[in-house]
Design an enzyme around this catalytic site. Structure first.
Site, PDB file in Angstrom:
ATOM      1  N   GLU A 136      39.676  -1.432 -25.159  1.00  0.00           N
ATOM      2  CA  GLU A 136      39.887  -0.792 -23.781  1.00  0.00           C
ATOM      3  C   GLU A 136      40.182  -1.840 -22.652  1.00  0.00           C
ATOM      4  O   GLU A 136      39.608  -2.927 -22.861  1.00  0.00           O
ATOM      5  CB  GLU A 136      38.237  -0.167 -23.368  1.00  0.00           C
ATOM      6  CG  GLU A 136      38.188   0.313 -21.993  1.00  0.00           C
ATOM      7  CD  GLU A 136      36.968   1.134 -21.806  1.00  0.00           C
ATOM      8  OE1 GLU A 136      35.972   0.643 -22.639  1.00  0.00           O
ATOM      9  OE2 GLU A 136      36.576   2.029 -20.994  1.00  0.00           O
ATOM     10  N   LYS A 139      40.634   8.411 -19.982  1.00  0.00           N
ATOM     11  CA  LYS A 139      39.327   8.411 -20.158  1.00  0.00           C
ATOM     12  C   LYS A 139      38.345   9.272 -19.577  1.00  0.00           C
ATOM     13  O   LYS A 139      38.763   9.663 -18.190  1.00  0.00           O
ATOM     14  CB  LYS A 139      38.469   7.217 -19.911  1.00  0.00           C
ATOM     15  CG  LYS A 139      37.178   7.157 -20.348  1.00  0.00           C
ATOM     16  CD  LYS A 139      36.817   5.423 -20.049  1.00  0.00           C
ATOM     17  CE  LYS A 139      35.312   4.931 -20.621  1.00  0.00           C
ATOM     18  NZ  LYS A 139      34.829   3.735 -20.485  1.00  0.00           N
ATOM     19  N   CYS A 168      36.086   4.408 -25.473  1.00  0.00           N
ATOM     20  CA  CYS A 168      34.559   4.273 -25.435  1.00  0.00           C
ATOM     21  C   CYS A 168      33.751   5.145 -25.223  1.00  0.00           C
ATOM     22  O   CYS A 168      33.640   6.090 -25.945  1.00  0.00           O
ATOM     23  CB  CYS A 168      34.720   2.968 -24.375  1.00  0.00           C
ATOM     24  SG  CYS A 168      33.049   2.233 -24.622  1.00  0.00           S
TER      25      CYS A 168
END
Lengths: 476, 476
Positions: free
Chosen positions: A41, A112, A148
């Site tokens: 990330e 994300k 994540c």
């Protein structure tokens, strides 16, 4: 499809270093005949970039690194994390993105969804929430690319409203990728593997999880990247606290390991020891220093920090300073010297009496006949800080703080005294763990003298003082 | 309908004090025949409560205060801010809420939509976003109840996707209420009034805006609550930095002032001066201290802080300490004494030479023949810090930091030396503003000696040193 996991250590905002590292890994993976290489990330800028993200210059640099990675992708595919601009003038101006690049072209950008904003995380300060859930065509396979927290929708203390993997799973992907920047703590590796395995079992999808490694002052990223096949079996686990590039195969809809799984991992105090040594190394490397100075009292806290520093920086880069006062016991001085001898560390003995007396005389007109008390206890710690900081200033050594978390939690320390230092090595280590660390350090031979391990903790700032005069006893 | 604006000063987490204050104001407003009394955002717990919101105990206490306010609302209506639990187990567990209470009953709860998460704000850490937009029936009128940021959907640096007032305006409210916790800065009052007036003109709705007053270490809330009629005319403006309860009438669909508008407000350096004095007062009151100590060098920075402290705490509560070294000019010592005389402030002169020399001797074995340099300049500042902190420890005075923002921005200061102190009074004041403050302080008579205003800035840590040796010249 041969897939490379690049578990690397980035420097926040050092774009040249990050570019070199990423493109170097791409070349290496291509030489190893990998079809796809996956980075972590925000690899392009390093994680956490924090308020750097508010600067246009910083985002321009990120975009330019992305261009260079795209150019370097001839004959191979890449998934890499970085910030992406939000085209909508309303809302946050950035997304936290994963770029899918193949053979010289940027083919897809995925955003994300779950933006952690608690504890050490502040992603809602910078990023817009993703609302699009589509698998990406990666070399003919439908990949659910997640970032994540996207896989952490349910935690003990908090559940998100959105479940990104569920939303993509409805569209029948073949595999899940997760690029991550997940920090270390005592039980994190187990917790992380449990959450990931549950997602795998829930959706019956194989998972490749790539975490970054590296420390940024108070946060340590351990790496410990993992790969699960669709049965939820661990196929690959990368080491903690180390950069690595590793490979797996994706065949007939599942992941196959290329080497036997190495099941040996550190746990408990061994893992904490490794994390602390890694944290010191990283702090010094990333801030451009090589040498450390610390106060060495003959107590257990400074003894353990001295051992950790020697392991991290080498004995030739650690300078110990004994600064006895009239209240320091002979035993303590002797123990500190013995420890320096065991570690072959240079040390000076600099009694503080003259400075302490000078301050007492200077302040006589103010205090007159006020008795010795807490202020004078603290003043000893501050005299030591002046000596240590002058050495730090003059010789370019970083001062290591030797306090522990138990003391800090209750305020058993002196502001501008023993609270000084560039890095609080044990600022997140409880006193009971300090003893466990000492035992671990002595596992093969006596490095920390047994006298240090056995004596009752004392600040030695007044006659016959014991920690237990002011604090509850520690359970050993 | 007679409406009271309660612009009050809350203590974060001091529920007893906040309850007494809120219920006291309710009684007072009822005695004045007010129909409705409006308090500010999160008045129940104080703003910003930060991570206290993560503690169940804290939320229980908030709920119990709310119950007491409801009980105290016989014969009157109240709008007050506090945290409210999110019944949905997913998402953030709290809303930032406005409670509408009338005659012993909680009739409505409205949630905040726009959660500032930038600069000093972190509301996305704690609160769920509101998605319901309905006017509330307040004594027969349709009120759009909004919370602070809800009216700030468009700013220079950022636009939200949602526009809460537009969403409610579609349902034809008669009046807008906004309960707020909006911090002070140099140009904030104008910016705030512009934004509010634009909303009023845009929707042709009268607006009552109630802000809190009070400081919490690094944030100052100025109050400056305002009322606009539907033509966008200012009907009432409450003072800055003061608790007040004030009244307006709402008649025939618009707001009418009960007293002529006081148009006199401080601007520029006068406003900054008032904010800094208020900030010092608040820091001492809220942390339970009365007395301050500070180093008095004879320079402009410590001179201005000394004047601000005297104004805030009274001359009998300020102790000045002159700590000349061999590099301090006679002029500086003389000027500092003269200033103490002008302010009638107690002072001590404590030369640091003996302590400085003691440290030099102690460190001779380490440094041998290394020349005097930056480390020794810094050591003087650290010797002063040891003296000041011993006084602080021993006598219970809070040490005031005397650095300014220009120095801090470029690192022209000594860590653990002149960076010490409980409150950095001028940590957000540029050097050029320090001079402007000095001129303002001297507006009626010479308090700060002209010698201090005129001499070139110097740290006086080596012979003939000037700030301009290391820094660009200040434009005066």
């Amino acid at each position: 499809m041969k897939i490379a996991l690049a578990q690397l250590n980035y420097r926040i905002g050092d774009f040249d270093a990050n570019t070199l590292k990423i493109i170097g890994a791409v070349k290496k993976a291509r030489d190893e005949k990998a079809d796809l290489i996956i980075f972590s990330e925000l690899a392009i800028c390093g994680y956490p970039p924090d308020d750097f993200l508010d600067y246009n210059y910083f985002i321009k640099k990120c975009n330019s690194v992305l261009d260079q990675i795209i150019k370097a992708s001839k004959g191979v595919s890449i998934i890499v994390g970085g910030p992406a601009e939000n085209k909508n003038p309303k809302g946050r101006r950035l997304y936290n993105a994963a770029f899918y690049i193949s053979d010289g072209k940027l083919l897809n950008t995925v955003f994300k969804t779950l933006l952690p904003t608690y504890d050490v995380f502040s992603e809602a300060r910078y990023f817009q929430v993703n609302e699009v859930f589509e698998p990406v065509n990666v070399l003919g396979w439908k990949a659910a690319i997640t970032i994540c927290e996207d896989l952490w929708d349910e935690m003990d203390f908090f559940s998100y409203e959105e479940d990104p993997l569920k939303n993509i799973a409805d569209k029948n992907p073949d595999i899940v990728f997760n690029i991550s920047a997940s920090p270390f703590n005592r039980s994190k590796r187990n917790e992380r593997e449990d959450i990931l395995r549950n997602q795998v079992l829930n959706y019956k999808l194989p998972l490749i999880y790539v975490n970054q490694v590296g420390a940024h002052t108070d946060i340590i990223f351990d790496g410990s990247s993992v790969v699960f096949n669709k049965k939820g079996e661990l196929v690959l686990r990368l080491p903690s606290f180390e950069e690595t590039i590793a490979y797996v195969d994706f065949e007939e809809g599942d992941i196959v390991g290329l080497e036997p799984l190495d099941k040996g991992v550190e746990t408990g105090i061994e893992e904490i020891y490794k994390a602390l040594v890694f944290g010191i190394k990283e702090y010094f490397t990333k801030s451009g220093f090589t040498k450390a100075v610390l106060g060495s009292s003959g107590g257990i806290d400074s003894a353990v920090v001295k051992c950790l520093a020697v392991e991290a920086l080498g004995k030739e880069n650690v300078l110990a300073v004994l600064m006895p006062s009239e209240f320091s016991s002979e035993g303590s001085v002797h123990d500190a010297i013995k420890l320096s001898g065991n570690l072959e560390v240079e040390y000076y003995t600099l009694p503080i009496a003259d400075a302490f007396d000078a301050f007492r005389s200077i302040l006589e007109p103010v205090f007159k006949d006020l008795l010795f008390g807490l202020a004078e206890e603290n003043m000893q710690a501050r005299c030591r800080a002046v000596l240590l900081m002058r050495i730090s200033n003059k010789l370019g050594h970083i001062l290591l703080n030797t306090s522990n978390k138990s003391e800090m939690a209750v305020g058993y320390s002196t502001l501008y005294g023993d609270m000084c230092g560039g890095l609080s090595v044990m600022g997140d280590v409880y006193k009971m763990e300090v003893y466990a660390l000492a035992k671990y350090i002595n596992r093969n031979e006596e490095i920390i003298p047994s006298e240090i391990m056995e004596k009752a903790p004392s600040a030695e700032l007044r006659p016959d003082q014991k920690d237990s005069d002011s604090l509850p006893e520690y359970t050993l």
